[in-house]
Design a protein around this motif. Structure first.
Motif, short mmCIF file in Angstrom:
data_model
loop_
_atom_site.label_atom_id
_atom_site.label_comp_id
_atom_site.label_asym_id
_atom_site.label_seq_id
_atom_site.Cartn_x
_atom_site.Cartn_y
_atom_site.Cartn_z
N ARG A 182 0.82 -1.21 0.00
CA ARG A 182 0.00 0.00 0.00
C ARG A 182 0.85 1.25 0.00
N SER A 183 2.05 1.15 0.56
CA SER A 183 3.02 2.24 0.50
C SER A 183 3.83 2.16 -0.79
N TYR A 184 3.91 3.26 -1.52
CA TYR A 184 4.71 3.28 -2.75
C TYR A 184 6.19 3.04 -2.49
N ALA A 185 6.63 3.24 -1.27
CA ALA A 185 8.04 3.08 -0.93
C ALA A 185 8.44 1.62 -0.74
N LYS A 186 7.49 0.72 -0.69
CA LYS A 186 7.78 -0.68 -0.45
C LYS A 186 7.42 -1.51 -1.69
N LYS A 187 8.45 -1.90 -2.42
CA LYS A 187 8.30 -2.71 -3.62
C LYS A 187 9.30 -3.85 -3.57
N TYR A 188 8.94 -4.95 -4.18
CA TYR A 188 9.76 -6.16 -4.14
C TYR A 188 9.82 -6.77 -5.52
N TYR A 189 10.99 -7.36 -5.83
CA TYR A 189 11.20 -7.98 -7.13
C TYR A 189 12.00 -9.26 -6.97
N VAL A 190 11.69 -10.22 -7.81
CA VAL A 190 12.52 -11.40 -7.87
C VAL A 190 13.85 -11.02 -8.53
N ASP A 191 14.93 -11.69 -8.16
CA ASP A 191 16.26 -11.30 -8.61
C ASP A 191 16.37 -11.22 -10.12
N SER A 192 15.72 -12.10 -10.83
CA SER A 192 15.87 -12.16 -12.27
C SER A 192 15.32 -10.94 -13.01
N VAL A 193 14.50 -10.13 -12.35
CA VAL A 193 13.91 -8.97 -13.01
C VAL A 193 14.35 -7.65 -12.39
N LYS A 194 15.14 -7.68 -11.34
CA LYS A 194 15.58 -6.45 -10.70
C LYS A 194 16.36 -5.58 -11.69
N GLY A 195 16.03 -4.31 -11.71
CA GLY A 195 16.66 -3.39 -12.63
C GLY A 195 16.01 -3.34 -14.00
N ARG A 196 15.14 -4.29 -14.29
CA ARG A 196 14.47 -4.34 -15.59
C ARG A 196 12.97 -4.09 -15.49
N PHE A 197 12.36 -4.54 -14.42
CA PHE A 197 10.92 -4.40 -14.22
C PHE A 197 10.64 -3.38 -13.14
N THR A 198 9.56 -2.66 -13.30
CA THR A 198 9.11 -1.70 -12.30
C THR A 198 7.62 -1.86 -12.06
N ILE A 199 7.25 -2.05 -10.82
CA ILE A 199 5.85 -2.13 -10.46
C ILE A 199 5.40 -0.79 -9.89
N SER A 200 4.21 -0.38 -10.24
CA SER A 200 3.67 0.88 -9.76
C SER A 200 2.16 0.77 -9.67
N ARG A 201 1.56 1.71 -8.97
CA ARG A 201 0.11 1.70 -8.86
C ARG A 201 -0.45 3.10 -9.01
N ASP A 202 -1.62 3.17 -9.60
CA ASP A 202 -2.36 4.41 -9.75
C ASP A 202 -3.70 4.18 -9.07
N ASN A 203 -3.80 4.61 -7.83
CA ASN A 203 -5.01 4.33 -7.07
C ASN A 203 -6.24 5.03 -7.65
#
Length: 123
Positions: free
Chosen positions: A53-74
């Motif tokens: 729920r906090s935009y500051a807390k995001k997690y990625y599997v190692d294989s996609v770190k630096g390539r994928f970005t998750i975001s939300r538009d409430n």
């Protein structure tokens, strides 16, 4: 009726970029952590990314770190997965799902799922 719908999957060349969307209807995504999972041919479902729920807390599997970005538009009740530097190993059906409280990488922790969108990375 509560529903999650993924969209944006398509055929893309290696090295290309793509943005997937996960739009909720019938409920608000604001109350949940949202995870992206993928299932490649012959493999199990793999947790890829998650946003709390906090935009500051995001997690990625190692294989996609630096390539994928998750975001939300409430305001749009939508979560996005921006993907770049795609490789054939990224080919999979991509799903979004909801989870109460914080993120985890275990699909069994997630309550609601969309039907998935196909991403194919090939030349």
């Amino acid at each position: 009726q509560a529903q999650l719908v993924e969209s944006g999957g398509t055929l893309v060349q290696p090295g290309g970029s793509l943005r997937l969307s996960c739009e909720a209807s019938g409920f608000s995504l604001d109350y949940y952590s949202i995870g992206w999972f993928r299932q490649a041919p012959g493999k199990g479902r793999e947790g890829v990314a998650c946003v709390e729920r906090s935009y500051a807390k995001k997690y990625y599997v190692d294989s996609v770190k630096g390539r994928f970005t998750i975001s939300r538009d409430n305001a749009k009740n939508t979560v996005f997965l921006e993907m770049s530097s795609l490789t054939p190993e990224d080919t999979a059906v991509y799903y979004c799902a909801t989870k109460s409280w914080g993120c985890s990488g275990s699909e069994s922790d997630y309550r609601s799922w969309g039907q998935g969108t196909q991403v194919t990375v090939s030349s």
